[in-house]
Enzyme design. Structure first.
Site, short mmCIF file in Angstrom:
data_model
loop_
_atom_site.label_atom_id
_atom_site.label_comp_id
_atom_site.label_asym_id
_atom_site.label_seq_id
_atom_site.Cartn_x
_atom_site.Cartn_y
_atom_site.Cartn_z
N TYR A 70 -6.88 4.67 12.10
CA TYR A 70 -8.27 4.25 12.12
C TYR A 70 -8.95 4.74 13.40
CZ TYR A 70 -7.46 1.32 8.04
OH TYR A 70 -7.17 0.88 6.78
N ASP A 103 0.32 -1.68 3.77
CA ASP A 103 1.34 -1.81 4.81
C ASP A 103 1.14 -3.13 5.54
OD1 ASP A 103 -0.95 -1.28 6.27
OD2 ASP A 103 -0.45 0.81 6.62
N GLU A 160 -3.64 3.50 -3.24
CA GLU A 160 -3.63 2.45 -2.21
C GLU A 160 -4.98 1.76 -2.20
OE1 GLU A 160 -1.86 1.67 2.23
OE2 GLU A 160 -2.57 3.68 1.78
N ASP A 194 -4.39 -4.67 6.25
CA ASP A 194 -5.55 -3.90 5.78
C ASP A 194 -5.38 -3.31 4.40
OD1 ASP A 194 -3.66 -1.94 6.96
OD2 ASP A 194 -5.24 -0.51 6.47
#
Length: 539
Positions: free
Chosen positions: A260, A111, A508, A108
């Site tokens: 999430y 990571d 990120e 995603d």
């Protein structure tokens, strides 16, 4: 490292696009159905490019790079035509412990966990972009890459949906993954897989995955009908599963809660899935589901000021609004008008056109929509997408947006959407492109394990968890690999941005940041090219 391309390649592509527009625009269905689009496009782009602080942007280059990003995020065995050459195979035993093949899909962000909900939303947005802007993407020469990006996700969803009432929700977990700073090719972290089923429901995840597969089935309907049919079959099964066995997926998959969590619940995803299934099948049962559950599921109750991997209401409301113009939907007009009212609330809040200023979305001094501190760009790119498609809808139906503070025409809506894209590309107080690899100044220390460590193809020596932190995460130098096409989290509420690897709120990038941009960039490129051709024809 991926080459960033030079002016020669860009000019060559522009000449190619101009030639294609000249030769082929009369054969393109979207253009053929809107006889005034060419002149309108030139006029609108003239308006858009004469606004204050306007500057030229290479939307073709930005579009190409945005699609490259998804190749950087691939998990599994990479194909022969992989263009991002600093990546290699990874996650080849995913699902092995559970006796299921879960190789593939996308990481995603920075990571190496494969989170099902944001992955599915990414694919839905990529597919929606192609559905709305198919011809523009094709003329830009990027259709095949866009289709490949979608199929890399849907191939994984087919694997993950192992039986009608079982969907594998996640591979790996954020807690153990975040202890390590490794390339995906070196992964030593847990690859345990987690699923939802009838005893452990996840209607939000099932609904979003159904939406992704239904939208993708529309995309592949003409070019790959067998695959389209397969996707639709999975989508219908997943929707039935999610609707029959209701519950939030983070209640069944506890490890996802810190990463999430489904704050909005699952009702928005069920409405979202039903709408996409209606678009894919034209079956009245799905439309009736959206109409009959409009109130109980919050579709006509929630007035929302964000659209994201978690909160789908604005997308639902805009899709439902567009149905209102078709004669066959008049019997549902009383409900669809209420959906439209909520859609307009979202759009007006983006445009600062609600009378109650507390309901308008904040903006930075530089003009960027600002929802929250962490990864704000995800809300900017989704807003730009919804504003762009609604602008087209209003143009096609010869209407204006009715806001409490006054009517807004489609040109003004598109102009604002363009301003948000241009901010991302560098028209901002930092003069920083937040699309990595685009322009002369962009983030060079992106919070991303693979990009920040020497390429596996250059150095196959194993790099462990702590070694990665000691030698790569904490180094002052720029990343050795450029994460081309990634949209990072972006600046703070005052337009400030710190390009530091440990500043993960800002540096990120996530797949669902870039996905909504693909279609919008293609649309802006088409407007630019039409404007240039119109100027050329006037000489």
């Amino acid at each position: 490292m991926v080459g960033l391309g030079g002016k020669e390649g860009t000019m060559e592509k522009k000449m190619m696009v101009k030639k294609q527009l000249n030769n082929n625009h009369q054969n393109t269905p979207r253009f053929a159905s809107h006889s005034t689009l060419f002149l309108f496009s030139a006029a609108v782009f003239a308006i858009l490019t004469t606004t204050a602080a306007a500057q030229p942007f290479d939307y073709a280059d930005a579009l190409t790079k945005s699609l490259l990003y998804f190749e950087s995020q691939r998990s599994g065995r990479l194909p022969y035509n992989q263009r991002v050459t600093w990546r290699d195979n990874s996650g080849l035993t995913d699902g092995l412990e559970q006796g299921v093949d879960l190789v593939g899909g996308y990481y995603d962000a920075g990571d190496h966990v494969k989170f099902g909900l944001p992955m599915a939303f990414t694919v839905t947005m990529l597919a929606w972009g192609i559905i709305e802007f198919h011809d523009e993407i094709a003329i830009a020469g990027e259709l095949e890459h866009a289709l490949e990006a979608i199929k890399w996700g849907t191939d994984y969803f087919i694997k993950a949906h192992t039986s009608p009432n079982v969907l594998w929700a996640e591979v790996g977990d954020g807690d153990t993954d975040h202890y390590c700073w490794q390339r995906p090719e070196d992964m030593t972290t847990s690859r345990q897989a987690y699923k939802i089923d009838q005893s452990n429901p996840g209607s939000d995840l099932a609904g979003e995955t159904a939406a992704a597969m239904a939208a993708a089935s529309i995309v592949f309907k003409k070019t790959n009908p067998h695959y389209s049919h397969l996707l639709l079959h999975h989508a219908q099964e997943l929707f039935e599963f999610g609707d029959k066995y209701r519950g939030k997926y983070d209640g069944s998959v506890a490890v996802v809660k810190n990463y999430y969590a489904s704050v909005s619940g699952y009702m928005d995803e069920l409405l979202w899935a039903a709408l996409w299934l209606y678009e894919a099948t034209d079956k009245e049962e799905y439309l009736k589901y959206v109409v009959n559950n409009a109130d109980a599921f919050g579709g006509i109750g929630w007035a929302i000021t964000e659209f994201s991997w978690d909160v789908k209401y604005a997308g639902v409301q805009i899709m439902a609004s567009k149905l209102l113009e078709k004669e066959k939907h008049k019997q549902h007009a009383h409900i669809l008008k209420q959906y439209r009212s909520k859609a307009e609330y979202y759009l007006c809040s983006c445009l600062k056109k609600n009378n109650d200023t507390t309901t308008n979305i904040d903006r930075t001094p530089g003009g960027l929509l600002y929802i929250r501190q962490w990864n704000n760009m995800q809300y900017v790119t989704t807003a730009a997408f919804l504003l762009t498609i609604y602008s087209e809808f209003l143009q096609d139906s010869n209407q204006n947006l009715r806001c409490p503070a006054g009517a807004v025409d489609h040109e003004e809506i598109l102009s604002f959407a363009k301003s948000q894209v241009d901010y991302v590309l560098g028209s901002n107080p930092m003069n920083m492109s937040y699309l990595v690899g685009y322009g002369s100044k962009y983030p060079t220390k992106v919070h991303h394990r693979g990009a920040s460590v020497v390429s596996y193809r250059e150095n196959k020596g194993f790099i462990g968890c702590t070694q990665g932190y000691d030698h790569w995460y904490n180094r002052a130098e720029v990343n050795p690999n450029v994460l081309v096409g990634a949209v990072v989290g972006g600046p703070d509420s005052e337009d400030n941005f710190w390009d530091q690897r440990d500043n993960y709120m800002q540096t990120e990038a996530c797949t669902y940041n870039t996905a909504p941009l693909v279609g919008v960039l293609a649309k802006l490129l088409q407007l630019e090219e039409n404007h240039e051709l119109e100027l050329f024809a006037s000489y």
